[in-house]
Write a protein that holds these residues in place. Structure first.
Motif, PDB file in Angstrom:
ATOM      1  N   CYS A  70       0.831  -1.207   0.000  1.00  0.00           N
ATOM      2  CA  CYS A  70       0.000   0.000   0.000  1.00  0.00           C
ATOM      3  C   CYS A  70       0.865   1.257   0.000  1.00  0.00           C
TER       4      CYS A  70
ATOM      5  N   CYS B  62       1.139  -4.450   5.656  1.00  0.00           N
ATOM      6  CA  CYS B  62       1.015  -5.266   4.445  1.00  0.00           C
ATOM      7  C   CYS B  62       1.999  -6.440   4.447  1.00  0.00           C
TER       8      CYS B  62
ATOM      9  N   CYS C 220       3.481   2.938   4.774  1.00  0.00           N
ATOM     10  CA  CYS C 220       4.611   2.915   5.713  1.00  0.00           C
ATOM     11  C   CYS C 220       5.916   3.293   5.030  1.00  0.00           C
TER      12      CYS C 220
ATOM     13  N   CYS D 102       4.798  -2.320   9.366  1.00  0.00           N
ATOM     14  CA  CYS D 102       4.207  -2.459   8.044  1.00  0.00           C
ATOM     15  C   CYS D 102       3.097  -3.478   8.153  1.00  0.00           C
TER      16      CYS D 102
HETATM   17  S1  FES Z   1       3.275  -1.323   2.529  1.00  0.00           S
HETATM   18 FE1  FES Z   1       1.346  -1.122   3.484  1.00  0.00          FE
HETATM   19  S2  FES Z   1       1.897  -0.747   5.521  1.00  0.00           S
HETATM   20 FE2  FES Z   1       3.769  -1.224   4.618  1.00  0.00          FE
END
Ligand code: FES
Ligand code: FES
Lengths: 158, 715
Positions: free
Chosen positions: A100, A137, A103, A135
């Motif tokens: 995403c 994700c 972070c 992070c």
């Molecule tokens: S890439 Fe989504 S929170 Fe790290």
């Protein structure tokens, strides 16, 4: 009480009329429109707000403007030289070390701070140096690899 | 779509897409070749069909996505899906590029903005790949065929002697005779639905599908240029901070806003207990909100994070039988070995690093909202109904989302921002929840109980399976083990949970997979059989076997492990994908600390569009999944959520993740594509719990598998 605060921001001298107790994170985002520095927790737990102050990685959500006066601040927007990405940015792209991307600026700034202190980190050093950058994700493994690649480029190259 | 309806899809096995409609969208569009398509006419048999009648009646067929080959030869594809890190922007582009024979770079995906793209029910449930990809492929193929027909006319060559290549239609016999898409489309506007027999490429002909592609948005994201909802700035904007109660269901006794009001630049917006502090500086708004003195009455407590499981069993009493076969009583009676256990899982937060945010402005009876939303169209509908604004006057702008995982479906923040903005006509309002609000108003993954009873003969052949699920739904619970006498029931109830619950990456499935796969391991250990062998012996689903065998091979299952290490397996099904996870862990017996050393994911997910994206999603599942497995647990006392920030809700850190994660994919390019964003996460709990048992003999029946629980199980 508002007063004039001078500091260097992404290589340029700037000054603002603000209360010393205001927080760097919100000042960057609101008054300088540098929105690459993100809010994630506001209490120092996630690292999304990480910037460099005098080359050291610092949580901007826990930094008051009074502490910034006279110092040099670098945000994610100030890292690349024109179109040329910083080696850490480049390595993040090459390793697909993001999903995403929320972070990501904080991760990159923290990694740059880590490499400033320790240009040759081991995998363990990277893990513990990045430990408190969160992070959701789950891009961790790629982030570790990217930082190793960037370290190699910084040391080996130029 | 209402949250209940979304939850219904989310927590159950979805095998067909929800029907959606949207007509008449094309007038505003410029020229080129436009192919419109829709979910509602979708069929899984041999590609896609679109009803012809509408076209013949001179009407535009129903559609919810379309693609357009523009007059410069580039291709736009408009879809109501949204990109939230899962990489569909890239995988959908690949499909288009391949089927249309244009360079990957000339594809432009336009996603999720309600004024630009047709209606879509939302991006969730791993439905994009399963139901969207085949349509996009068919549409691209259709456009290619239209281009061939145009070229046939221009070049005076029969269609059968033409082929598409590199953005051109060329003569097969004489490649010098060719014409570019740009030349073919100029000055034209052709609108078509999907034809009935569209020649799709065969897997062997793919040039772009199945090849690894890196995400398209990386440079924007590493330079801080990518804009998320709270990065939007509009002149004159005020930042909003809402005064929140200490617990859900609280009633306001009194509030004194005078001190806050006396602060410079502060504006108070109040409608009954909805008290909002507005300021042009976000920090000043926060400080002022802290100065509002409010007293609330909070409801009496009924359960907390320890007693919740008993409460669930008492209150989740609406029971439905979901799967059933044979005769339970008989199966139990005939079994030589019977084991009955109960498995518990607490509430989990979505905890994306971006909190919920919305920026809204109401001007000239039009409401524009930037919202980090997984369901832009649902949000638009809800706001239109709630505030009586015609649908076409509500515009949802879609920008980057900092993680969703099912948490950004419900859009409370957008409704709150809209409520303020409508009353403050002309003033843009930005609302960004702080982390504490995020933990309070999250629609948590529900706490769940699963009771399992299983029986087998002395050789380890399963014969009896009684699986009673409380509050986790039936998603992914159809058995892939051959058990003649079995039953799966789901129990739920309207007032079980103290706060909102909802869809969390692969809803319900992590809880039920934890129970099933832990229990399968227990059965194997009762007769001292290797858990892999036990599964192979009892499994009756070829795709599950594929994933299991792939993982076992990569993992090298029979390899000796060092002292203190253990290995564990879990197999599961989610969104049409069969998945196996194997992990190696190290357990420190004196502290109970569990460290995962490596993980292997074996996945049979049908056709793989972007192996790179798939692998990244699987890695994400492993790492995110280790959070719920090892440390995440929402602490609460009934309606008071006690977890307030990342210090008391521990998600995965760098030191948590395994040194290597290997993902192996079954070669199934000739099969329909299945979901890839969620499957591996469901297996993490059981794979780790089973590995902990293998390492030290501690069997933990409740997630997360914390050091305390490991020590207690050892004692
Ligand atoms: S890439 Fe989504 S929170 Fe790290
Ligand atoms: S926002 Fe500063 S550490 Fe989380």
């Amino acid at each position: 009480m508002k007063e004039k605060i001078e500091f260097e921001l992404n290589g340029k001298k700037v000054n603002v009329e603000l209360d010393k107790s205001q927080t760097l994170l919100w000042v960057l985002r609101t008054y300088f429109n540098l929105t690459g520095t993100k809010y994630g927790c506001g209490e120092g737990y996630c690292g999304a707000c990480t910037v460099l102050i005098n080359n050291e990685a610092v949580r901007s959500c826990a930094t008051k403007m009074g502490e910034v006066a006279g110092k040099s601040v670098v945000t994610i927007e100030g890292l690349a030289k024109g179109d040329v990405l910083h080696p850490v940015q480049k390595a993040f792209v090459e390793h697909d070390a993001l999903q995403c991307g929320y972070c990501t600026p904080g991760m990159i700034m923290n990694a740059v701070g880590l490499l400033n202190q320790n240009p040759n980190p081991s995998r363990e050093d990277i893990i513990w140096g990045m430990e408190d950058n969160l992070c959701r994700c789950g891009a961790h493994n790629r982030i570790i690899d990217a930082i190793q690649t960037a370290a190699g480029e910084i040391n080996g190259g130029k | 779509m209402k949250p209940e309806e979304i939850n219904r899809y989310y927590f159950s096995d979805v095998n067909s897409p929800p029907g959606v409609n949207r007509r008449d969208f094309l007038k505003k569009l410029g020229g080129g070749i436009i192919i419109v398509f829709s979910f509602s006419a979708y069929t899984v048999v041999n590609g896609c069909l679109q009803k012809k009648e509408e076209e013949e009646a001179g009407d535009v067929p129903e559609f919810n996505a379309y693609l357009r080959v523009k007059e410069d030869g580039t291709v736009d594809c408009y879809s109501g899906k949204i990109e939230m890190g899962q990489g569909i922007n890239t995988s959908l582009s690949q499909i288009l590029a391949d089927e249309l024979e244009v360079p990957f770079e000339s594809i432009n995906m336009i996603m999720g903005e309600t004024s630009l793209v047709p209606y879509d029910a939302g991006t969730w449930g791993s439905m994009t790949t399963r139901f969207h990809d085949p349509l996009i492929r068919a549409a691209a193929a259709e456009a290619r065929e239209v281009l061939k027909e145009l070229a046939s006319e221009k070049l005076q060559i029969p269609v059968s002697e033409l082929k598409a290549q590199d953005g051109k239609i060329i003569s097969i016999n004489n490649p010098k005779k060719n014409i570019s898409y740009a030349k073919l489309t100029i000055g034209k506007k052709i609108v078509k639905g999907l034809g009935e027999k569209i020649p799709l490429k065969k897997p062997g002909e793919f040039k772009v599908i199945g090849k690894p592609f890196f995400r398209r948005d990386a440079v924007e994201k590493v330079t801080g240029v990518a804009k998320y909802t709270a990065d939007v700035k509009i002149d004159g904007m005020l930042y909003a901070r809402i005064v929140r109660p200490p617990a859900h269901g609280s009633t306001l006794i009194f509030a004194d806003t005078s001190e806050a009001e006396s602060m410079e630049g502060v504006e108070i917006f109040r409608e009954e207990d909805f008290i909002v502090v507005l300021h042009s500086d976000p920090e000043a708004a926060m400080l002022a909100a802290d100065k509002v003195k409010a007293e609330w009455k909070i409801p009496d407590a009924k359960a907390d994070d320890e007693t919740i499981f008993e409460h669930i069993k008492r209150t989740a009493v609406d029971t439905n039988v979901r799967y059933k076969g044979g005769d339970l009583k008989k199966g139990k009676k005939e079994s030589a070995i019977i084991v009955e256990e109960e498995y518990h899982d607490g509430y989990k937060a979505h905890a994306s690093i971006e909190t919920h945010a919305a920026t809204a402005v109401y001007n000239n009876e039009k409401l524009t909202i930037y919202a980090s939303s997984q369901t832009p169209f649902g949000t638009r509908q809800a706001i239109s109904e709630r505030y009586s604004i015609p649908l076409e006057n509500v515009l949802i702008k879609q920008i980057y989302i900092g993680g969703g995982f099912g948490g950004k479906i419900y859009d409370q923040q957008a409704r709150e921002a809209a409520r303020i903005a409508i009353k403050k006509e002309g003033t843009p309002i930005q609302l960004m929840w702080n982390r504490q609000e995020e933990f309070m108003y999250d629609m948590f993954r529900p706490a769940a109980v699963v009771k399992v009873g299983a029986g087998m003969d002395k050789t380890g052949k399963l014969n009896y399976w009684n699986f009673e699920i409380f509050c986790a739904g039936d998603r992914g619970t159809e058995l892939f083990y051959d058990i003649p006498n079995h039953q799966t029931t789901v129990s739920d109830g309207p007032e079980v949970h103290p706060f909102g619950t909802g869809a969390w990456r692969a809803p319900g499935n992590p809880s039920t997979t934890f129970a099933r796969e832990s229990h399968i391991d227990i059965m194997a250990s009762k007769i001292n059989m290797d858990p892999l062998e036990f599964r192979l012996k009892n499994m009756n689903n070829q795709r599950a076997l594929n994933s299991l065998q792939l993982a076992a091979k990569s993992f090298d299952w029979n390899k000796e492990l060092p002292e203190g290490h253990g290995k564990g397996i879990a197999v599961g099904e989610d969104a049409g994908t069969l998945v196996t996870v194997m992990v190696e862990v190290k357990v420190d017996k004196s502290s109970g600390q569990v460290q995962v050393i490596r993980a292997v994911v074996g996945q049979d997910m049908g056709q793989v569009i972007n192996p790179q994206g798939t692998i990244i999603q699987a890695e994400g599942c492993v790492n995110m999944g280790l959070g719920y497995t090892l440390s995440e647990d929402v602490e609460f006392n009934w309606k008071t959520v006690k977890s307030k920030n990342f210090d008391d809700y521990q998600i995965t850190h760098f030191s948590t993740v395994p040194e290597t994660i290997e993902t192996v994919l079954a070669d199934a390019m000739d099969q329909p594509p299945q979901g890839g964003g969620e499957p591996a996460i469901i297996c993490m709990g059981a794979a780790v719990a089973n590995a902990v048992f293998d390492a030290c003999g501690a069997r933990v029946f409740r997630m997360p598998v914390t050091p305390e629980r490991v020590l207690a199980a050892l004692a």
